[in-house]
Design a protein around this motif. Structure first.
Motif, PDB file in Angstrom:
ATOM      1  N   LYS A  46      36.387  34.988  51.951  1.00 26.81           N
ATOM      2  CA  LYS A  46      37.302  34.866  50.808  1.00 26.81           C
ATOM      3  C   LYS A  46      36.556  34.448  49.530  1.00 26.81           C
ATOM      4  N   GLU A  47      35.544  33.606  49.676  1.00 30.93           N
ATOM      5  CA  GLU A  47      34.752  33.194  48.520  1.00 30.93           C
ATOM      6  C   GLU A  47      34.052  34.398  47.883  1.00 30.93           C
ATOM      7  N   GLU A  48      33.444  35.235  48.721  1.00 28.04           N
ATOM      8  CA  GLU A  48      32.759  36.426  48.204  1.00 28.04           C
ATOM      9  C   GLU A  48      33.769  37.424  47.647  1.00 28.04           C
ATOM     10  N   ASN A  49      34.902  37.552  48.316  1.00 29.06           N
ATOM     11  CA  ASN A  49      35.951  38.452  47.844  1.00 29.06           C
ATOM     12  C   ASN A  49      36.480  38.020  46.474  1.00 29.06           C
ATOM     13  N   GLU A  50      36.577  36.708  46.262  1.00 27.94           N
ATOM     14  CA  GLU A  50      37.075  36.200  44.986  1.00 27.94           C
ATOM     15  C   GLU A  50      36.166  36.606  43.827  1.00 27.94           C
ATOM     16  N   LYS A  51      34.864  36.735  44.090  1.00 24.96           N
ATOM     17  CA  LYS A  51      33.936  37.195  43.046  1.00 24.96           C
ATOM     18  C   LYS A  51      34.300  38.613  42.606  1.00 24.96           C
ATOM     19  N   ASP A  52      34.632  39.456  43.571  1.00 26.90           N
ATOM     20  CA  ASP A  52      35.036  40.823  43.245  1.00 26.90           C
ATOM     21  C   ASP A  52      36.378  40.843  42.519  1.00 26.90           C
ATOM     22  N   LEU A  53      37.308  40.004  42.976  1.00 25.77           N
ATOM     23  CA  LEU A  53      38.630  39.952  42.348  1.00 25.77           C
ATOM     24  C   LEU A  53      38.542  39.463  40.906  1.00 25.77           C
ATOM     25  N   LYS A  54      37.708  38.465  40.679  1.00 30.01           N
ATOM     26  CA  LYS A  54      37.532  37.940  39.323  1.00 30.01           C
ATOM     27  C   LYS A  54      36.997  39.018  38.392  1.00 30.01           C
ATOM     28  N   ALA A  55      35.994  39.751  38.862  1.00 32.27           N
ATOM     29  CA  ALA A  55      35.416  40.826  38.050  1.00 32.27           C
ATOM     30  C   ALA A  55      36.449  41.916  37.777  1.00 32.27           C
ATOM     31  N   ALA A  56      37.274  42.227  38.773  1.00 29.54           N
ATOM     32  CA  ALA A  56      38.289  43.268  38.610  1.00 29.54           C
ATOM     33  C   ALA A  56      39.339  42.854  37.586  1.00 29.54           C
ATOM     34  N   ARG A  57      39.751  41.589  37.649  1.00 31.65           N
ATOM     35  CA  ARG A  57      40.746  41.105  36.683  1.00 31.65           C
ATOM     36  C   ARG A  57      40.187  41.120  35.265  1.00 31.65           C
ATOM     37  N   GLU A  58      38.924  40.763  35.128  1.00 32.19           N
ATOM     38  CA  GLU A  58      38.293  40.762  33.804  1.00 32.19           C
ATOM     39  C   GLU A  58      38.206  42.169  33.221  1.00 32.19           C
ATOM     40  N   LYS A  59      38.126  43.162  34.107  1.00 33.80           N
ATOM     41  CA  LYS A  59      38.090  44.552  33.655  1.00 33.80           C
ATOM     42  C   LYS A  59      39.489  45.098  33.367  1.00 33.80           C
ATOM     43  N   GLY A  60      40.516  44.333  33.714  1.00 28.62           N
ATOM     44  CA  GLY A  60      41.891  44.785  33.504  1.00 28.62           C
ATOM     45  C   GLY A  60      42.329  45.827  34.517  1.00 28.62           C
ATOM     46  N   ILE A  61      41.779  45.744  35.718  1.00 28.28           N
ATOM     47  CA  ILE A  61      42.115  46.704  36.776  1.00 28.28           C
ATOM     48  C   ILE A  61      43.571  46.541  37.195  1.00 28.28           C
ATOM     49  N   SER A  62      44.210  47.631  37.615  1.00 29.35           N
ATOM     50  CA  SER A  62      45.630  47.616  37.980  1.00 29.35           C
ATOM     51  C   SER A  62      45.900  46.717  39.176  1.00 29.35           C
ATOM     52  N   GLU A  63      47.139  46.261  39.284  1.00 30.81           N
ATOM     53  CA  GLU A  63      47.536  45.378  40.381  1.00 30.81           C
ATOM     54  C   GLU A  63      47.437  46.080  41.737  1.00 30.81           C
ATOM     55  N   SER A  64      47.733  47.383  41.775  1.00 28.67           N
ATOM     56  CA  SER A  64      47.645  48.102  43.046  1.00 28.67           C
ATOM     57  C   SER A  64      46.193  48.180  43.516  1.00 28.67           C
ATOM     58  N   PHE A  65      45.262  48.316  42.570  1.00 28.61           N
ATOM     59  CA  PHE A  65      43.833  48.329  42.908  1.00 28.61           C
ATOM     60  C   PHE A  65      43.413  46.961  43.434  1.00 28.61           C
ATOM     61  N   ILE A  66      43.868  45.915  42.746  1.00 31.69           N
ATOM     62  CA  ILE A  66      43.533  44.551  43.164  1.00 31.69           C
ATOM     63  C   ILE A  66      44.101  44.257  44.545  1.00 31.69           C
ATOM     64  N   ASP A  67      45.286  44.787  44.825  1.00 28.16           N
ATOM     65  CA  ASP A  67      45.874  44.603  46.160  1.00 28.16           C
ATOM     66  C   ASP A  67      44.979  45.220  47.227  1.00 28.16           C
ATOM     67  N   ARG A  68      44.445  46.408  46.977  1.00 30.88           N
ATOM     68  CA  ARG A  68      43.572  47.066  47.946  1.00 30.88           C
ATOM     69  C   ARG A  68      42.279  46.281  48.140  1.00 30.88           C
ATOM     70  N   LEU A  69      41.874  45.570  47.097  1.00 30.59           N
ATOM     71  CA  LEU A  69      40.609  44.844  47.118  1.00 30.59           C
ATOM     72  C   LEU A  69      40.721  43.462  47.764  1.00 30.59           C
ATOM     73  N   THR A  70      41.928  42.903  47.766  1.00 31.06           N
ATOM     74  CA  THR A  70      42.123  41.512  48.175  1.00 31.06           C
ATOM     75  C   THR A  70      42.005  41.297  49.681  1.00 31.06           C
ATOM     76  N   LEU A  71      41.268  40.242  50.053  1.00 27.14           N
ATOM     77  CA  LEU A  71      41.175  39.812  51.447  1.00 27.14           C
ATOM     78  C   LEU A  71      41.801  38.425  51.583  1.00 27.14           C
ATOM     79  N   THR A  72      42.902  38.352  52.309  1.00 29.10           N
ATOM     80  CA  THR A  72      43.585  37.086  52.579  1.00 29.10           C
ATOM     81  C   THR A  72      43.301  36.674  54.020  1.00 29.10           C
ATOM     82  N   ASP A  73      43.724  35.463  54.384  1.00 28.36           N
ATOM     83  CA  ASP A  73      43.590  35.033  55.780  1.00 28.36           C
ATOM     84  C   ASP A  73      44.250  36.029  56.718  1.00 28.36           C
ATOM     85  N   GLU A  74      45.413  36.513  56.314  1.00 29.82           N
ATOM     86  CA  GLU A  74      46.157  37.449  57.156  1.00 29.82           C
ATOM     87  C   GLU A  74      45.399  38.764  57.321  1.00 29.82           C
ATOM     88  N   ARG A  75      44.794  39.241  56.243  1.00 24.70           N
ATOM     89  CA  ARG A  75      44.065  40.509  56.321  1.00 24.70           C
ATOM     90  C   ARG A  75      42.757  40.355  57.096  1.00 24.70           C
TER      91      ARG A  75
END
Length: 415
Positions: A46-75
């Protein structure tokens, strides 16, 4: 050819020769080690995934893209469960598909064997790193992974965890390799490594697939592009149609088995569309409709020709009015991607006509297209959903990653 890619190819080819002969117990033990490692390292993932999520948000990537990128405990648990399921499957390697005697006394057997080296090119879904690697290992294949740069941190940690776990159990180095260099030119080199790669599997948007097909000299299995349709017939049950349409569009809009276009029989517009539009809008869906349907959907946008061939991968749906099942099938033939198509009807005749005449990997009657998935079909993880007819079609599990060879045992026979 870049030395970096040649070395990766050579290591994969050498590993594939060893993997083809590894026993089932060793493969399963390695996969179970991966299950434990994923769960034990969930915080690090999750720590490494958050680095990718942060970069994606800074780029203004769509929410559906961020959903595909996100790794939660459940996933992460879901990834681990997928690996566990793959480990529990029967090993396809060595299976005798059929055997028969020749009239001259030779014994001929068709035996299942690995494909060899897989090249997996994919976008923004870090879970594919684990799914693809696990399926490759179970089916006795080496795999070279090339994920999207947007998921580089996530893919990197997942590959490290996977490789560390399996090498401890005797799986050779080179069995699973991730191309970490972000240079896009390396993808073209990868799909031209004919001496080392047996098949390339692109999994992502239409642009990715076209680029791979245009440049590859190794065989390619096309997967994933999903302009999926739901046809609501004149004899559709309203509540059933509403539930299926809303689920197929909104349950997870950023995946390839979500519907992009609703085809509605002209006789059903007045009785279904007002309720359907209300349900879609309540779930945040933007509606783009043709002229006839617009009359029943205040506030909807007018659809244009481009909408019928667009894979939105977001909370957008197009609505097309059709005169009947024949027009619905013609529309699907023209704009569909041969992925998943569905009809809602209470007519047995219409249901059978749709099932028999629609050309797609998965065709549904009175059910959501969201079920086109390796896990739902009982394959555990999937390496992709093939939309072509050779060599595999639909969700590709372990058996789809093997081929066959003929083994002939004789006693001096000559022809």
């Amino acid at each position: 050819m870049d030395n970096y890619m040649l070395e990766i190819g050579k290591k994969a080819k050498e590993a594939s020769k060893i993997l083809a002969g590894i026993d089932t117990r060793t493969k399963n033990k390695a996969l179970m080690s991966v299950v434990d490692a994923l769960l034990e390292n969930s915080e690090l993932i999750k720590e490494e995934n958050e680095k990718d999520l942060k970069a994606a948000r800074e780029k203004g990537i769509s929410e559906s893209f961020i959903d595909r990128l996100t790794l939660t405990d459940e996933r992460i648990k879901s990834m681990a469960n997928g690996v566990w399921e793959i480990a529990s499957f029967s090993d396809p390697v060595g299976e005798i598909v059929k055997g028969f005697p020749h009239e001259n006394g030779m014994k001929i057997s068709e035996v299942r064997v690995p494909l060899g080296v897989l090249a997996m090119i994919y976008e923004s879904r870090p879970n594919v790193t684990v799914d693809a690697a696990a399926l490759a290992l179970k089916s006795g294949n080496a795999i070279i992974l090339r994920g999207g740069s947007d998921a580089s941190h996530s893919n990197g940690i997942l590959e490290k965890i996977f490789v560390d776990a399996i090498t401890k159990e005797g799986v050779p180095e080179g069995a699973v390799q991730l191309i970490k260099n972000p240079d896009r030119a390396l993808v073209n080199e990868l799909v031209r490594l004919n001496d080392y790669v047996d098949v390339a599997i692109p999994r992502g948007g239409v642009g990715l697939k076209k680029a791979i097909i245009a440049n590859a000299t190794v065989p390619v299995i096309e997967t994933g592009a999903g302009v999926c349709h739901l046809y609501i017939d004149s004899r559709a049950a309203i509540e059933k149609a509403l539930n299926i349409a809303i689920n197929a569009k909104t349950q997870r809009p950023g995946v390839c088995n979500a519907i992009e276009t609703l085809l509605i029989h002209e006789e059903s517009l007045g009785r279904i569309l007002p309720f359907l539009a209300e349900g879609l809008v309540a779930n945040g869906v933007e509606i783009r409709a043709d002229e006839e349907a617009l009359q029943f959907i205040p506030g909807a946008k007018a659809a244009v020709e481009e909408d019928w061939s667009t894979e939105y991968l977001s909370l957008v749906v197009s609505i097309k009015t059709v005169s009947g099942i024949a027009e619905a099938i013609r529309h699907i033939d023209k704009y569909g991607t041969k992925h998943s198509e569905a009809i809602v009807t209470e007519s047995y005749e219409m249901a059978e006509k749709f099932l028999n005449e629609v050309d797609a990997a998965a065709v549904y009657v009175n059910a959501s297209t969201r079920f086109t998935d390796g896990g739902e079909f009982g394959f555990g993880g999937e390496i992709g959903i093939s939309t072509q007819k050779l060599h595999a079609r639909g969700p590709m599990g372990v058996r789809a990653l093997t081929t066959t060879k003929y083994i002939i045992r004789g006693n001096g026979q000559i022809r």
